[in-house]
Design a protein around this motif. Structure first.
Motif, PDB file in Angstrom:
ATOM      1  N   ILE A 117      -4.256  -7.729   7.216  1.00 23.18           N
ATOM      2  CA  ILE A 117      -3.050  -6.891   7.253  1.00 23.18           C
ATOM      3  C   ILE A 117      -3.440  -5.423   7.417  1.00 23.18           C
ATOM      4  O   ILE A 117      -4.491  -4.987   6.959  1.00 23.18           O
ATOM      5  CB  ILE A 117      -2.182  -7.036   5.982  1.00 23.18           C
ATOM      6  N   GLY A 118      -2.592  -4.688   8.117  1.00 26.09           N
ATOM      7  CA  GLY A 118      -2.725  -3.240   8.186  1.00 26.09           C
ATOM      8  C   GLY A 118      -1.666  -2.628   7.286  1.00 26.09           C
ATOM      9  O   GLY A 118      -0.544  -3.159   7.173  1.00 26.09           O
ATOM     10  N   ILE A 119      -2.003  -1.532   6.639  1.00 24.44           N
ATOM     11  CA  ILE A 119      -1.072  -0.864   5.723  1.00 24.44           C
ATOM     12  C   ILE A 119      -0.730   0.497   6.318  1.00 24.44           C
ATOM     13  O   ILE A 119      -1.594   1.363   6.444  1.00 24.44           O
ATOM     14  CB  ILE A 119      -1.693  -0.706   4.322  1.00 24.44           C
ATOM     15  N   CYS A 138      -1.116   9.658  -7.090  1.00 21.67           N
ATOM     16  CA  CYS A 138      -0.898   8.263  -6.727  1.00 21.67           C
ATOM     17  C   CYS A 138      -1.418   7.998  -5.323  1.00 21.67           C
ATOM     18  O   CYS A 138      -1.133   8.755  -4.388  1.00 21.67           O
ATOM     19  CB  CYS A 138       0.597   7.940  -6.808  1.00 21.67           C
ATOM     20  N   SER A 139      -2.153   6.930  -5.168  1.00 15.02           N
ATOM     21  CA  SER A 139      -2.643   6.516  -3.848  1.00 15.02           C
ATOM     22  C   SER A 139      -1.478   6.108  -2.960  1.00 15.02           C
ATOM     23  O   SER A 139      -0.564   5.393  -3.390  1.00 15.02           O
ATOM     24  CB  SER A 139      -3.617   5.344  -3.992  1.00 15.02           C
ATOM     25  N   GLU A 140      -1.522   6.562  -1.723  1.00 13.19           N
ATOM     26  CA  GLU A 140      -0.448   6.229  -0.778  1.00 13.19           C
ATOM     27  C   GLU A 140      -0.386   4.725  -0.521  1.00 13.19           C
ATOM     28  O   GLU A 140       0.656   4.180  -0.175  1.00 13.19           O
ATOM     29  CB  GLU A 140      -0.654   7.003   0.533  1.00 13.19           C
ATOM     30  N   LYS A 141      -1.511   4.043  -0.737  1.00 12.39           N
ATOM     31  CA  LYS A 141      -1.580   2.625  -0.403  1.00 12.39           C
ATOM     32  C   LYS A 141      -0.624   1.789  -1.240  1.00 12.39           C
ATOM     33  O   LYS A 141       0.060   0.901  -0.707  1.00 12.39           O
ATOM     34  CB  LYS A 141      -3.006   2.117  -0.579  1.00 12.39           C
ATOM     35  N   ILE A 142      -0.548   2.044  -2.551  1.00 17.37           N
ATOM     36  CA  ILE A 142       0.300   1.185  -3.376  1.00 17.37           C
ATOM     37  C   ILE A 142       1.779   1.435  -3.100  1.00 17.37           C
ATOM     38  O   ILE A 142       2.594   0.516  -3.185  1.00 17.37           O
ATOM     39  CB  ILE A 142      -0.016   1.314  -4.882  1.00 17.37           C
ATOM     40  N   ILE A 143       2.145   2.665  -2.746  1.00 21.66           N
ATOM     41  CA  ILE A 143       3.546   2.927  -2.398  1.00 21.66           C
ATOM     42  C   ILE A 143       3.887   2.228  -1.082  1.00 21.66           C
ATOM     43  O   ILE A 143       4.950   1.613  -0.944  1.00 21.66           O
ATOM     44  CB  ILE A 143       3.813   4.434  -2.281  1.00 21.66           C
ATOM     45  N   ALA A 144       2.985   2.303  -0.120  1.00 19.36           N
ATOM     46  CA  ALA A 144       3.210   1.636   1.166  1.00 19.36           C
ATOM     47  C   ALA A 144       3.330   0.124   0.984  1.00 19.36           C
ATOM     48  O   ALA A 144       4.167  -0.527   1.621  1.00 19.36           O
ATOM     49  CB  ALA A 144       2.074   1.973   2.126  1.00 19.36           C
ATOM     50  N   LEU A 145       2.500  -0.436   0.116  1.00 18.72           N
ATOM     51  CA  LEU A 145       2.587  -1.866  -0.157  1.00 18.72           C
ATOM     52  C   LEU A 145       3.936  -2.217  -0.778  1.00 18.72           C
ATOM     53  O   LEU A 145       4.570  -3.200  -0.384  1.00 18.72           O
ATOM     54  CB  LEU A 145       1.450  -2.301  -1.087  1.00 18.72           C
ATOM     55  N   CYS A 146       4.370  -1.408  -1.724  1.00 21.56           N
ATOM     56  CA  CYS A 146       5.668  -1.653  -2.358  1.00 21.56           C
ATOM     57  C   CYS A 146       6.806  -1.556  -1.344  1.00 21.56           C
ATOM     58  O   CYS A 146       7.812  -2.273  -1.454  1.00 21.56           O
ATOM     59  CB  CYS A 146       5.898  -0.657  -3.498  1.00 21.56           C
ATOM     60  N   GLN A 147       6.653  -0.679  -0.368  1.00 18.44           N
ATOM     61  CA  GLN A 147       7.676  -0.519   0.670  1.00 18.44           C
ATOM     62  C   GLN A 147       7.549  -1.552   1.786  1.00 18.44           C
ATOM     63  O   GLN A 147       8.325  -1.522   2.745  1.00 18.44           O
ATOM     64  CB  GLN A 147       7.572   0.881   1.275  1.00 18.44           C
ATOM     65  N   ASN A 148       6.596  -2.454   1.650  1.00 20.11           N
ATOM     66  CA  ASN A 148       6.350  -3.469   2.679  1.00 20.11           C
ATOM     67  C   ASN A 148       6.029  -2.858   4.038  1.00 20.11           C
ATOM     68  O   ASN A 148       6.446  -3.375   5.089  1.00 20.11           O
ATOM     69  CB  ASN A 148       7.558  -4.412   2.815  1.00 20.11           C
ATOM     70  N   ARG A 149       5.262  -1.772   4.003  1.00 12.70           N
ATOM     71  CA  ARG A 149       4.840  -1.130   5.258  1.00 12.70           C
ATOM     72  C   ARG A 149       3.592  -1.849   5.766  1.00 12.70           C
ATOM     73  O   ARG A 149       2.478  -1.312   5.765  1.00 12.70           O
ATOM     74  CB  ARG A 149       4.566   0.354   4.997  1.00 12.70           C
ATOM     75  N   THR A 165      -4.701  -0.584 -13.091  1.00 12.05           N
ATOM     76  CA  THR A 165      -3.510  -1.403 -12.868  1.00 12.05           C
ATOM     77  C   THR A 165      -3.914  -2.796 -12.387  1.00 12.05           C
ATOM     78  O   THR A 165      -5.086  -3.057 -12.127  1.00 12.05           O
ATOM     79  CB  THR A 165      -2.604  -0.764 -11.798  1.00 12.05           C
ATOM     80  N   HIS A 166      -2.928  -3.636 -12.247  1.00 15.55           N
ATOM     81  CA  HIS A 166      -3.180  -4.918 -11.598  1.00 15.55           C
ATOM     82  C   HIS A 166      -3.304  -4.679 -10.095  1.00 15.55           C
ATOM     83  O   HIS A 166      -3.049  -3.574  -9.611  1.00 15.55           O
ATOM     84  CB  HIS A 166      -2.043  -5.897 -11.887  1.00 15.55           C
ATOM     85  N   PHE A 167      -3.710  -5.687  -9.355  1.00 17.12           N
ATOM     86  CA  PHE A 167      -3.788  -5.578  -7.902  1.00 17.12           C
ATOM     87  C   PHE A 167      -2.372  -5.633  -7.346  1.00 17.12           C
ATOM     88  O   PHE A 167      -1.667  -6.622  -7.511  1.00 17.12           O
ATOM     89  CB  PHE A 167      -4.634  -6.709  -7.322  1.00 17.12           C
ATOM     90  N   VAL A 168      -1.958  -4.544  -6.713  1.00 15.73           N
ATOM     91  CA  VAL A 168      -0.575  -4.425  -6.250  1.00 15.73           C
ATOM     92  C   VAL A 168      -0.388  -5.182  -4.934  1.00 15.73           C
ATOM     93  O   VAL A 168      -1.156  -5.021  -3.986  1.00 15.73           O
ATOM     94  CB  VAL A 168      -0.189  -2.941  -6.067  1.00 15.73           C
ATOM     95  N   HIS A 169       0.666  -5.983  -4.877  1.00 14.67           N
ATOM     96  CA  HIS A 169       0.966  -6.785  -3.699  1.00 14.67           C
ATOM     97  C   HIS A 169       2.202  -6.242  -2.976  1.00 14.67           C
ATOM     98  O   HIS A 169       3.017  -5.522  -3.570  1.00 14.67           O
ATOM     99  CB  HIS A 169       1.208  -8.247  -4.098  1.00 14.67           C
ATOM    100  N   PRO A 170       2.350  -6.583  -1.715  1.00 19.69           N
ATOM    101  CA  PRO A 170       3.522  -6.124  -0.957  1.00 19.69           C
ATOM    102  C   PRO A 170       4.830  -6.541  -1.626  1.00 19.69           C
ATOM    103  O   PRO A 170       4.959  -7.658  -2.139  1.00 19.69           O
ATOM    104  CB  PRO A 170       3.354  -6.828   0.402  1.00 19.69           C
TER     105      PRO A 170
END
Length: 238
Positions: free
Chosen positions: A158-160, A56-67, A27-32
């Motif tokens: 940043i912390g995720i 799915c990595s928890e990191k990209i979902i957390a980024l999408c959720q702005n966590r 994928t592309h690099f996922v941003h918040p």
């Protein structure tokens, strides 16, 4: 479809007597603030077949959720400086040996709990038991990622946090896109299942077995999604 994996990872894996094929989706690099449904629609739907499971990595979902926790918003105090001196310093990411994560732990669960966890950890280490600190302070602290620029410089300041409502996310993706998924916190040292679609019939042990070698990798691969498909065997004709 040609199944491809990251370097030193195998396409096929055997779990509970069945063989599954894994495909690392680049994928592309996922941003918040991005939309995870858009990400699945773009990268998963074109190759997904009914019955597949996407890890799915928890990191990209957390980024999408702005966590996200910003370094500038974490004000490090005396106790974080003191307690972090006695904690270990893992090479796989940021731990409470770093003052910023120790302060995050204090902010999240309170100083008294962190003090208790620190004392308990020191005592149990004498008997060879590790990980007690995180058992006491909980998943929210242990699951904090980021504040670590060794792999991605973008994560240096940043912390995720852990994603919110992991199983709810998985069910939303299934309801809206028809994609079965599991949300995992995985690295080369271990894997943890955070949630999965209700439609999945495999057990937690079986699901984790599908990714026990961490096929997504933990470097700069940009493959946070792993498509998993059971390999169908054809019976020989008589």
């Amino acid at each position: 479809m040609q199944f491809q994996t990251n370097e030193n990872k195998k396409v096929e894996i055997k779990v509970n007597g069945k063989i599954y094929m894994r495909h690392a989706i680049h994928t592309h690099f996922v941003h918040p603030g991005e939309n995870y449904l858009d990400i699945f629609q773009k990268y998963v739907l074109p190759i997904y077949e009914p019955g597949d499971i996407v890890s799915c990595s928890e990191k990209i979902i957390a980024l999408c959720q702005n966590r996200i926790v910003k370094r500038e918003d974490v004000h490090i105090g005396f106790w974080a400086h003191l307690l972090s001196r006695f904690a270990s310093h893992p090479t796989t990411g940021v731990g409470v040996g770093e003052t910023i994560k120790m302060q995050y732990a204090i902010d999240k669960v309170g100083l008294l709990k962190v003090l208790y966890a620190s004392i308990a950890s020191a005592v149990t280490k004498l008997f060879g038991k590790k990980g007690v600190f995180y058992e006491i302070v909980g998943q929210e602290v242990s699951g904090l990622d980021g504040f670590y620029d060794h792999v991605w410089k973008e994560y240096g300041d940043i912390g995720i946090e852990m994603p919110a409502n992991p199983s709810g996310v998985c069910n939303e993706v299934y309801e809206k896109l028809g994609v079965q998924m599991m949300l995992v916190d995985a690295n080369d040292l271990g894997q943890e299942l955070l949630g999965c679609s209700d439609s999945i019939t495999l057990s937690e042990k079986e699901l984790l077995g599908l990714i026990r070698d961490n096929p997504a990798g933990q470097g700069r691969q940009c493959t946070p999604l792993i498509l998993i498909r059971e390999k169908k065997t054809t019976k020989p004709s008589i």
